[in-house]
Structures are given as structure tokens and as C-alpha cells.
Write an enzyme that holds these catalytic residues in place. Sequence first.
Site, PDB file in Angstrom:
ATOM      1  N   HIS A 164       0.999  -1.083   0.033  1.00  9.78           N
ATOM      2  CA  HIS A 164      -0.014   0.150  -0.046  1.00  9.78           C
ATOM      3  C   HIS A 164       0.969   1.324  -0.040  1.00  9.78           C
ATOM      4  O   HIS A 164       2.165   1.168   0.531  1.00  9.78           O
ATOM      5  CB  HIS A 164      -0.768   0.116   1.230  1.00  9.78           C
ATOM      6  CG  HIS A 164      -1.895   1.206   1.244  1.00  9.78           C
ATOM      7  ND1 HIS A 164      -1.543   2.321   1.814  1.00  9.78           N
ATOM      8  CD2 HIS A 164      -3.106   1.003   1.097  1.00  9.78           C
ATOM      9  CE1 HIS A 164      -2.563   2.900   2.077  1.00  9.78           C
ATOM     10  NE2 HIS A 164      -3.654   2.247   1.579  1.00  9.78           N
ATOM     11  N   ASP A 210       3.458  -4.134   7.789  1.00  7.70           N
ATOM     12  CA  ASP A 210       2.103  -3.368   7.865  1.00  7.70           C
ATOM     13  C   ASP A 210       0.926  -4.456   7.879  1.00  7.70           C
ATOM     14  O   ASP A 210       0.654  -5.136   6.943  1.00  7.70           O
ATOM     15  CB  ASP A 210       2.344  -2.879   6.467  1.00  7.70           C
ATOM     16  CG  ASP A 210       0.718  -1.861   6.273  1.00  7.70           C
ATOM     17  OD1 ASP A 210      -0.094  -2.144   7.147  1.00  7.70           O
ATOM     18  OD2 ASP A 210       0.539  -1.481   5.188  1.00  7.70           O
ATOM     19  N   GLN A 245      -3.980  -4.716   7.040  1.00  8.29           N
ATOM     20  CA  GLN A 245      -5.142  -5.619   6.533  1.00  8.29           C
ATOM     21  C   GLN A 245      -5.259  -7.100   7.040  1.00  8.29           C
ATOM     22  O   GLN A 245      -5.984  -7.808   6.456  1.00  8.29           O
ATOM     23  CB  GLN A 245      -4.923  -5.740   4.913  1.00  8.29           C
ATOM     24  CG  GLN A 245      -5.447  -4.587   4.329  1.00  8.29           C
ATOM     25  CD  GLN A 245      -6.811  -4.038   3.964  1.00  8.29           C
ATOM     26  OE1 GLN A 245      -7.625  -4.864   4.297  1.00  8.29           O
ATOM     27  NE2 GLN A 245      -6.951  -3.001   3.569  1.00  8.29           N
ATOM     28  N   LYS A 264     -10.020  -0.328  10.553  1.00  5.90           N
ATOM     29  CA  LYS A 264     -10.018  -1.445   9.660  1.00  5.90           C
ATOM     30  C   LYS A 264     -10.639  -2.791  10.582  1.00  5.90           C
ATOM     31  O   LYS A 264     -10.805  -3.806   9.984  1.00  5.90           O
ATOM     32  CB  LYS A 264      -8.842  -1.741   8.762  1.00  5.90           C
ATOM     33  CG  LYS A 264      -8.080  -0.720   8.182  1.00  5.90           C
ATOM     34  CD  LYS A 264      -8.224  -0.940   6.810  1.00  5.90           C
ATOM     35  CE  LYS A 264      -7.201   0.391   6.029  1.00  5.90           C
ATOM     36  NZ  LYS A 264      -7.928   0.714   4.872  1.00  5.90           N
ATOM     37  N   CYS A 289      -4.802   2.510  -3.728  1.00  4.63           N
ATOM     38  CA  CYS A 289      -3.668   2.883  -2.911  1.00  4.63           C
ATOM     39  C   CYS A 289      -2.323   2.174  -3.147  1.00  4.63           C
ATOM     40  O   CYS A 289      -1.625   1.545  -2.437  1.00  4.63           O
ATOM     41  CB  CYS A 289      -3.649   3.430  -1.591  1.00  4.63           C
ATOM     42  SG  CYS A 289      -4.538   4.802  -1.354  1.00  4.63           S
TER      43      CYS A 289
HETATM   44  N1  PMP Z   1      -1.451  -0.519   4.714  1.00  3.85           N
HETATM   45  C1  PMP Z   1      -2.643  -1.162   4.342  1.00  3.85           C
HETATM   46  C2  PMP Z   1      -2.381  -2.608   3.692  1.00  3.85           C
HETATM   47  C3  PMP Z   1      -3.762  -0.605   4.087  1.00  3.85           C
HETATM   48  O1  PMP Z   1      -5.039  -1.160   3.351  1.00  3.85           O
HETATM   49  C4  PMP Z   1      -4.235   0.636   4.565  1.00  3.85           C
HETATM   50  C5  PMP Z   1      -5.312   1.451   4.422  1.00  3.85           C
HETATM   51  N2  PMP Z   1      -5.924   1.174   3.133  1.00  3.85           N
HETATM   52  C6  PMP Z   1      -2.793   1.484   5.152  1.00  3.85           C
HETATM   53  C7  PMP Z   1      -1.727   0.757   5.258  1.00  3.85           C
HETATM   54  C8  PMP Z   1      -3.111   2.766   5.780  1.00  3.85           C
HETATM   55  O2  PMP Z   1      -4.087   2.774   6.762  1.00  3.85           O
HETATM   56  P1  PMP Z   1      -4.642   4.249   7.481  1.00  3.85           P
HETATM   57  O3  PMP Z   1      -5.026   5.038   6.298  1.00  3.85           O
HETATM   58  O4  PMP Z   1      -5.742   3.792   8.213  1.00  3.85           O
HETATM   59  O5  PMP Z   1      -3.317   4.759   8.121  1.00  3.85           O
END
Ligand code: PMP
Length: 407
Positions: free
Chosen positions: A124, A201, A204, A227, A365
Site C-alpha cells: 500500500h 504493515d 489488512q 479496519k 492505493c
Molecule cells: N496499509 C494497508 C495494507 C492498508 O490497506 C491501509 C489502508 N487502506 C493502510 C496501510 C493505511 O491505513 P490508514 O489509512 O488507516 O493509516
Amino acid sequence: MSVLNINAIRDDFPILHQQINGQPLVYLDNAATSQKPKQVIDAVSDFYQQDNANIHRGVHQLSQRATDAYEGARDKVRQFLNAASDKEIIFTRGATEAVNLVAQSFLRPKLQAGDEILISYLEHHANIVPWQMLCEQTGAKLNVIPMTQSGELDLSDLDNLLTSRTKMLAIGHVSNALGTINPVKAITAKARAKAIPVLIDGAQAVPHMAVDVTDIDCDFYVLSGHKMFAPTGIGALYGRETLLAAMPPYQGGGDMILSVSFEQTIYNELPYKFEAGTPHIAGAIGLGAAIEYMWSIGLDNIAAQEHHLLQLATDKIRALPGVEIIGTSANKAAVLSFMIEGVHPHDVGTIFDQDGVAIRTGHHCAQPVMAFYDIPATARASFAFYNNEAEVEALIRAILKTQELFS
Ligand code: PMP
């Protein structure tokens, strides 16, 4: 058959009981953000109605109750991740802020021109851009673990990508664009054998499976509350205590200090050193309530229900001509990215919405993943344990209707 009573679970989520364009809402955009059970909504509401006060500084009862609730939530996050100590859990705004904190506070002081940071193709943007910014600031180089056509990491050259100049490996646990579950424990072991720190990270991963940072043996693990059925604006960073203790603060301000004079500031102990200013107290309490809720459902039950839905939807979509699933790993969390031949994903999303089916369309993203497949976007259905088989049927009906409209 699920051991869960999905109808009873759905009653915990008030938002699910509504109509969109005259149809029951089918919420399949859980990877973007999850819905909140009333247990979480009530925990936040009760805090504001009964206990609201600033934390850590007050001797009065409300402040003590607020502090206890906030620190209680921290301990739930610790248990949830199986970390050793509450000192290792830092509340952040989300996964994004947690990655930036590690990039700037842990890595930046160590990094020199020519050093390397290793990420992967599946990341991401939140696990790409902070490292890229750091490379711009220091002259370090960003290297990338490649991916395969099935949407898995190609680890065949990992030993060579982990070089003597690699100062950080930052890798996703579960791909938000494709759902691939990466073998983070094995990858972490390879990096740590070369004394390379590892950040995972987990944004997910944590909504879908039990995560044990002690077992994975990573140095940092990041998550986003929203999430995993908690409010937006709250997340957490797990960091190994020895590393956090040696890191400079990320931001300066109140609460992260022991004493301040114009000559010198002495920083607070862990974890407060990294929590400058008044934090999102209600959000942290909501995150604690979300963890309690997930425990009450059972993390294994959550994983089993989602696996069932993913398998059902995958089988049904595979049987449809003109629909291609993007990301075909056998090891996936509850994410289904797909393309309908001849229809732009944005049109797919719009047509689905007419029937109350909420999915996400776009690059998620994760533009490098889209570039790999040479596509601008995908349609993405993502499941939570409160989804049911009827909603999988609604997804399939929406695909068939889209195909009919464009035929
Ligand atoms: N990493 C992953 C794999 C994500 O899916 C997301 C959110 N789509 C993020 C990081 C970022 O999370 P946040 O926008 O809640 O900080």
C-alpha cells in the site's frame, strides 16, 4: 456451515440495516473501512457521556477513569498482538502515522547515502511513500521485492535483496489490493538473521486473523483501528522495547515529557515518549472495545467465516465467463479483486451501487500492483465476518446485471 450466528452478529451492526436505492445495503468495502458494532459505538458514546476528561494529568475522578480506560485499551492491544509489555504499544492516528513514525524516528538517524530500504511490489502507498521520502532526505535507495502473476511475492532472490547495506525491511502482512497473505514469519527470519530490522504493515491482517508479534519476531508491526471495527483516527504501533527506548521522540509537546525548562527537556518513559499532545482517547477506548468484540466472536471463527465467503464468491465468479479475478494466490484473506471484460471498474462500482452493493473501485492505493498487471484499476469486493451468503449472491447478481447492461 458457520458456527457463528451471522444474523445475530448483524444485529450488532446498526448501519447494515438500511436500504440503498430501495435495496438492502450489501457492504463489501471492508478493506477500505469496516463497520462498527454497537458495542464499539456505545463504548465511545459512554466515554463521552460519563468519563470524558483529559488523561494522565488529573487527580480528579473523571481523569482517573479516562486514564484507566485509555491504558486498559493499550493493554488489550498488547494482548491482541501478544506483545510482551504495554511499553511496546504506541497509539497513533493509524497505520500511516505508525510507518512514518518508524521511518523518521527509528531509521532516519541511522541512514546514510547509499544505504538501502527493502519493500515489496505489493505494498500500500502507506508503506512506500514514507520510505521514499526518507530516501530523498538521506540519499538512501529503495529496493523492491518483485511479485508474480498470481499476486504473490517472488522471494526467489530475497537473499540477494537483503544486502549488507539494507537497513530496513518493510513489508505488508496482507495485500489490500489482492488479499494475498505474505509469509511474514519466514521473511522476518531471513532479515533478522542478517540483523536487518523488520516492520510489518498489518493493517489488512488484524481484522481477519490472529497475529502474534512475538512469534513472528518482527521489530515493528502497525495497524489501523478503523479496519478492525474501531473508530477512524486511531491505530497502533508495536515496537520492540529496546528499539523504542533508543529512538528519539517523533513529535514534541505535552505528555511526552518528564520535565521542561528552556535549557533542557527530559523525555517521558515508554510508551508516552511517542504520544505527544492529547491523544484520541475515545478512539483508543473504541479500539479496546473492538478487540473485546472480536474476542467474543472468536478470531478463528472470524477467519473461518471469511474464508468460507471468499471461497464461495471465488468459485461463483470463476464460473462466470468474462470475469477475471486479479490475485489468485491460494493463501488469501477476504479480498476479491476482479475485472469485468469491456467494463471500466468505475462503471462496475456505479452500477453495483444502484442495487445497494458497495464495493471499491480504483487503484486501492497500490498503484505499482496495478502497473504490474497493466490495468488502471480493479473492482474490489472485501468481506468481513458479518457478511453472509445472500450478499455473495447479490454480488454475483450485480456482476451479471453489469454484463447485461454492457452487452
Ligand atoms: N496499509 C494497508 C495494507 C492498508 O490497506 C491501509 C489502508 N487502506 C493502510 C496501510 C493505511 O491505513 P490508514 O489509512 O488507516 O493509516
